[in-house]
Every structure is written in C-alpha cells, then in structure tokens.
Design an enzyme around this catalytic site. Structure first.
Site, PDB file in Angstrom:
ATOM      1  N   ASN A  47      41.106  23.816 -10.885  1.00  0.00           N
ATOM      2  CA  ASN A  47      40.478  22.751 -10.224  1.00  0.00           C
ATOM      3  C   ASN A  47      40.337  22.487  -8.870  1.00  0.00           C
ATOM      4  O   ASN A  47      41.037  23.265  -8.167  1.00  0.00           O
ATOM      5  CB  ASN A  47      41.020  21.238 -10.880  1.00  0.00           C
ATOM      6  CG  ASN A  47      40.401  20.131 -10.432  1.00  0.00           C
ATOM      7  OD1 ASN A  47      39.010  19.788 -10.505  1.00  0.00           O
ATOM      8  ND2 ASN A  47      40.871  19.093  -9.829  1.00  0.00           N
ATOM      9  N   HIS A  65      40.209  19.973  -5.649  1.00  0.00           N
ATOM     10  CA  HIS A  65      40.379  18.700  -4.990  1.00  0.00           C
ATOM     11  C   HIS A  65      40.085  18.552  -3.459  1.00  0.00           C
ATOM     12  O   HIS A  65      40.322  19.279  -2.746  1.00  0.00           O
ATOM     13  CB  HIS A  65      41.722  18.015  -5.592  1.00  0.00           C
ATOM     14  CG  HIS A  65      41.926  16.887  -4.906  1.00  0.00           C
ATOM     15  ND1 HIS A  65      41.381  15.630  -5.914  1.00  0.00           N
ATOM     16  CD2 HIS A  65      42.418  16.033  -4.088  1.00  0.00           C
ATOM     17  CE1 HIS A  65      41.359  14.520  -5.337  1.00  0.00           C
ATOM     18  NE2 HIS A  65      42.385  14.703  -4.384  1.00  0.00           N
TER      19      HIS A  65
HETATM   20  C1  GRF Z   1      33.628  18.415  -5.667  1.00  0.00           C
HETATM   21  O1  GRF Z   1      32.755  18.415  -4.331  1.00  0.00           O
HETATM   22  C2  GRF Z   1      35.056  18.378  -5.503  1.00  0.00           C
HETATM   23  O2  GRF Z   1      35.678  17.632  -4.158  1.00  0.00           O
HETATM   24  C3  GRF Z   1      35.353  17.619  -6.502  1.00  0.00           C
HETATM   25  O3  GRF Z   1      34.478  16.736  -7.276  1.00  0.00           O
HETATM   26  C4  GRF Z   1      33.174  17.144  -6.423  1.00  0.00           C
HETATM   27  C5  GRF Z   1      32.161  17.472  -7.352  1.00  0.00           C
HETATM   28  O4  GRF Z   1      30.962  17.547  -6.955  1.00  0.00           O
HETATM   29  N1  GRF Z   1      35.991  18.462  -7.689  1.00  0.00           N
HETATM   30  P1  GRF Z   1      29.988  18.178  -7.722  1.00  0.00           P
HETATM   31  O5  GRF Z   1      29.649  17.263  -8.850  1.00  0.00           O
HETATM   32  O6  GRF Z   1      30.102  19.713  -8.247  1.00  0.00           O
HETATM   33  O7  GRF Z   1      28.459  18.164  -7.018  1.00  0.00           O
END
Ligand code: GRF
Length: 223
Positions: A118, A120
């Site tokens: 993941n 973050h």
């Molecule tokens: C990512 O930018 C990251 O910070 C977190 O959630 C955001 C999702 O953005 N995992 P997206 O849905 O991929 O545009």
C-alpha cells in the site's frame, strides 16, 4: 523471509498484480504508464473496485484491464465484503496485491500467502490509520504546522497503514502550502516511489525481518 517474485537467473520476472481501488485511480494510471514505458516488470491481471462508479474503473477499462466490482454497499458488514473480495481475487494467479486508494481492510484468508502493498501520503506512523486518507491527511498536516511530511510504501497486514515499511521519502511543507499544493507535491513523489517499490519486489530484493524490510542489492537477491 525474502518476499518477492522468485528471481530467475536471466532477469527479473514479470510479476502478476491485482490492483485494488475505490477512487479516481491516478495511482493505477501511473502504474499503467510505468508498465507501458517498460520501466516496471509487472502485468496488471485485474483491477478490483469496491465502488462501481469509481473513475479508476473507467481507467482500467480504457487500458483493457479486466475489472471486478465488489460493491461494498452490497454487503451488510465488512467481513462479508472482505471475504467476497478475497474469494474473487483468489481466482487469479497473483504474485502481489497492490492497494491504490482502496478504502477497506484486506481479509488475508485464501490470499494469506500473497503479499499486499500500500501507499500512504504521510510518514507512517504519523497521520495514518482509520479515517486518515487522501486530503484528510494533508489537512491534518497543515493544521498541526508540520514542517516535513512525506510518502510511505508498506506491506499490508490486518490493520490500516500498519505493515512493515518498504520505502519512505520526505516532502517539505511550505509556509504557503494549501491542501491542493501539498497533495500535488506528495503525489509526485508517490508516482515514483510506488513503482520503485513494486520493482524491488519483482526483483526479489525485499526481505522482511519482523517489522523491518531489508532491501537487498541486485546481486545478493539471487541467493
Ligand atoms: C493516493 O494518492 C494515495 O495517497 C492513497 O490514496 C490516493 C488514491 O488516489 N493511497 P487515486 O484514487 O489513486 O487517485
């Protein structure tokens, strides 16, 4: 324990990944771009969305990637939802599960032996855990006058934003930052750090020792 695709003698194997999302899919789009540019040895076997109308679904379909929808709203509780996600993904031959803006905990049942990763938008263990996602993270960072935030890529366990950390990178907070300007700078780092972490996994260079992830030099990963 070395985590990663079993390395092959001649070169890095193309790993098979499932990408899980719930939102706009810019993380997915970035990975599609890195793969298309030949910079990331991976194939996205499936995109699973917990929201039927997530724009990430459109991006996946436009890229010709198989899509599975498991609508969270269709389940009376998280456990039944997570079990369905688990069962649907278990039908695919996967080396890695990639969370890309996925808003739920994973239930690692049949998927227990498949690593999940993941990203973050903060330096875990700061500004993370249930309820801390997306702009809520940047808002909290700005409200608390934090000078340095950043990005964390970590393995996933059964808690939010809690598994062993693979890569982190700092992002300096500017005095005139808004949520939008901070998000933009953080996402620019995300869009490099995530593919880099997945590439290390594909090269078999990640060794998890308890809470620590050791990154092996390319030569050593072959042992
Ligand atoms: C990512 O930018 C990251 O910070 C977190 O959630 C955001 C999702 O953005 N995992 P997206 O849905 O991929 O545009």
């Amino acid at each position: 324990m070395r985590v990663g695709a079993p390395d092959t003698m001649e070169n890095t194997r193309i790993i098979s990944a499932a990408v899980l999302l719930s939102g706009t899919g810019s993380t997915l789009q970035n990975l599609i771009g890195w793969i298309a540019a030949g910079k990331l040895p991976a194939k996205i076997a499936v995109v699973l969305s917990s929201k039927p109308d997530a724009y990430g679904v459109t991006r996946a379909k436009d890229a010709g990637i198989p899509v599975v929808i498991v609508n969270r709203k269709g389940f009376k509780n998280h456990t039944k939802f997570a079990q369905e996600v688990n069962d649907r993904l278990a039908k695919f031959d996967l080396d890695l599960i990639v969370l890309a803006g996925y808003s739920h905990l994973l239930l690692l049942d049949k998927l227990r032996n498949i690593p999940a990763i993941n990203i973050h938008p903060a330096l875990i263990p700061s500004f993370c855990g249930k309820g801390f996602y997306g702009d809520k993270v940047h808002k909290a960072v700005l409200e608390q006058g934090i000078k340095v935030t950043g990005v964390t890529v970590h393995f996933v366990d059964e808690e939010y934003d809690h598994g062993p950390i693979v890569l982190q990178e700092a992002v300096r907070v500017r005095r005139d930052d808004t949520i939008a300007s901070l998000r933009s700078r953080v996402q620019r780092i995300e869009h490099r750090l995530y593919p880099e972490a997945i590439k290390l996994f594909a090269e078999g260079r990640l060794r998890v020792e308890g809470r620590k992830v050791i990154i092996l030099p390319l030569s050593k990963s072959r042992k």
